[in-house]
Design a protein around this motif. Structure first.
Motif, PDB file in Angstrom:
ATOM      1  N   ASP A  43       0.864  -1.181   0.000  1.00  0.00           N
ATOM      2  CA  ASP A  43       0.000   0.000   0.000  1.00  0.00           C
ATOM      3  C   ASP A  43       0.898   1.227   0.000  1.00  0.00           C
ATOM      4  OD1 ASP A  43      -2.124   1.688   0.089  1.00  0.00           O
ATOM      5  OD2 ASP A  43      -2.657   1.291   2.181  1.00  0.00           O
ATOM      6  N   LEU A  44       1.355   1.602  -1.184  1.00  0.00           N
ATOM      7  CA  LEU A  44       2.282   2.717  -1.340  1.00  0.00           C
ATOM      8  C   LEU A  44       1.518   4.034  -1.224  1.00  0.00           C
ATOM      9  CD1 LEU A  44       4.143   1.223  -4.410  1.00  0.00           C
ATOM     10  CD2 LEU A  44       5.030   1.329  -2.085  1.00  0.00           C
ATOM     11  N   THR A  45       1.965   4.899  -0.329  1.00  0.00           N
ATOM     12  CA  THR A  45       1.268   6.156  -0.095  1.00  0.00           C
ATOM     13  C   THR A  45       2.235   7.334  -0.193  1.00  0.00           C
ATOM     14  OG1 THR A  45       1.599   5.996   2.303  1.00  0.00           O
ATOM     15  CG2 THR A  45      -0.418   5.036   1.402  1.00  0.00           C
ATOM     16  N   GLN A  63      -2.147   7.088  -3.511  1.00  0.00           N
ATOM     17  CA  GLN A  63      -2.260   5.820  -2.797  1.00  0.00           C
ATOM     18  C   GLN A  63      -2.366   4.698  -3.816  1.00  0.00           C
ATOM     19  OE1 GLN A  63      -5.750   6.616  -0.409  1.00  0.00           O
ATOM     20  NE2 GLN A  63      -4.514   7.401   1.283  1.00  0.00           N
ATOM     21  N   ILE A  64      -1.327   3.869  -3.871  1.00  0.00           N
ATOM     22  CA  ILE A  64      -1.251   2.790  -4.851  1.00  0.00           C
ATOM     23  C   ILE A  64      -1.318   1.462  -4.103  1.00  0.00           C
ATOM     24  CG2 ILE A  64       0.058   1.799  -6.752  1.00  0.00           C
ATOM     25  CD1 ILE A  64       1.586   4.487  -6.906  1.00  0.00           C
ATOM     26  N   SER A 107      -2.728  -7.302  -9.598  1.00  0.00           N
ATOM     27  CA  SER A 107      -3.820  -6.321  -9.670  1.00  0.00           C
ATOM     28  C   SER A 107      -3.516  -5.172  -8.726  1.00  0.00           C
ATOM     29  CB  SER A 107      -5.169  -6.971  -9.314  1.00  0.00           C
ATOM     30  OG  SER A 107      -5.123  -7.474  -7.982  1.00  0.00           O
ATOM     31  N   GLY A 108      -4.404  -4.199  -8.709  1.00  0.00           N
ATOM     32  CA  GLY A 108      -4.207  -3.057  -7.820  1.00  0.00           C
ATOM     33  C   GLY A 108      -5.213  -1.956  -8.085  1.00  0.00           C
ATOM     34  N   GLY A 109      -4.959  -0.825  -7.481  1.00  0.00           N
ATOM     35  CA  GLY A 109      -5.826   0.330  -7.662  1.00  0.00           C
ATOM     36  C   GLY A 109      -5.129   1.587  -7.196  1.00  0.00           C
ATOM     37  N   ASP A 230       6.249   2.514   1.577  1.00  0.00           N
ATOM     38  CA  ASP A 230       5.578   1.488   2.376  1.00  0.00           C
ATOM     39  C   ASP A 230       6.626   0.511   2.885  1.00  0.00           C
ATOM     40  OD1 ASP A 230       3.524   0.107   3.616  1.00  0.00           O
ATOM     41  OD2 ASP A 230       2.997  -1.072   1.853  1.00  0.00           O
ATOM     42  N   ASP A 231       6.239  -0.326   3.864  1.00  0.00           N
ATOM     43  CA  ASP A 231       7.019  -1.497   4.248  1.00  0.00           C
ATOM     44  C   ASP A 231       6.562  -2.668   3.379  1.00  0.00           C
ATOM     45  OD1 ASP A 231       8.064   0.103   6.258  1.00  0.00           O
ATOM     46  OD2 ASP A 231       6.657  -0.656   7.761  1.00  0.00           O
TER      47      ASP A 231
END
Length: 245
Positions: A43-45, A63-64, A107-109, A230-231
């Motif tokens: 959850d890259l922010t 937010q990826i 996948s992702g958003g 993110d971690d």
């Protein structure tokens, strides 16, 4: 005798009672392993700060959410089994390990959306491991072990996804970064009548404080939009062999 001398004597006696020489199965070994990797979702922010010409809104969130496929992991290690035994059970050994995990994006958003995602991420681990073999009899053929490692993980990300209604990926979370890596592991060693041992291991890993660029790559451009972080964590299940020399 002073209080300090009494305390030192008591500590020495306690350590002597807990520690004894183990069997003669000590020395250096090399190991190699391969197996399945199960990377956790990322959850890259970050906050958008687009350069001139890049789409996006300054100050807006970035937010990826990324989901990965299960993939392959492999590695090698140089180890040393000590000649010590703690509490008639714990037989420590140490390793220097290099390993790699490769994972494709499934996948992702972006910002809660549902965009098409693709790409891949690779993780290179450089670890110092400390394991304890649990040995309670001299003729033990199956030896459980527990332990873990500390070191660094180098993550190379190439996460592509569509934005702005495009039909092909035109944004990417990309770059490579290195963070503090830690593992917790356990497994079973199957001892043979030769210099070879076979083992299986399950491991949880985490890499802290990783940061990448979100960039716009549409129309032949490659423009900065935001820093995202993110971690990373996940698990692996592997099978390997050790050769004692």
């Amino acid at each position: 005798m002073t209080t300090l001398k009494i305390a030192a004597t008591a500590a020495t006696l306690a350590l002597s009672a807990a520690v004894a020489h183990a069997d003669d199965d000590q020395g250096f070994y090399v190991a190699g392993f391969v197996g399945a990797g199960f990377p956790g979702d990322a959850d890259l922010t970050g906050i958008q700060n687009p350069v001139a010409g890049a789409p996006g809104t300054a100050g807006a969130p970035a937010q990826i959410a990324v989901e990965y496929e299960n993939d392959v992991t492999f590695g090698v290690a140089l180890g040393y089994k000590t000649g010590w035994e703690f509490f008639d059970l714990f037989n420590p050994r140490f390793e220097l390990e290099y390993s790699r995990l490769e994972a494709d994006v499934s996948s992702g958003g972006f910002n809660g959306g549902n965009q098409p995602f693709s790409g891949e991420t690779t993780i290179d681990f450089f670890l110092i491991n400390n394991y304890s073999d649990l040995i309670w009899t001299d003729n033990q053929r199956i030896v459980p072990f527990i332990g873990g490692g500390l070191g660094v993980g180098r993550v190379d990300a190439n996460i592509l996804y569509a934005g702005g209604g495009a039909t092909s990926p035109n944004f990417v979370a990309t770059g490579d970064d290195t963070g503090l890596a830690g593992t917790i592991a356990g497994g079973l060693t199957f001892k043979t009548d030769s210099a070879w041992d076979i083992y299986g291991e399950a491991r949880y890993f985490q890499i802290r404080d990783l940061e990448f660029d979100r960039r716009f790559i549409g129309g032949g451009q490659n423009l900065f939009n935001a820093k995202v972080s993110d971690d990373f964590d996940g698990a692996t299940v592997t099978i390997g062999a050790r050769y004692k020399f």
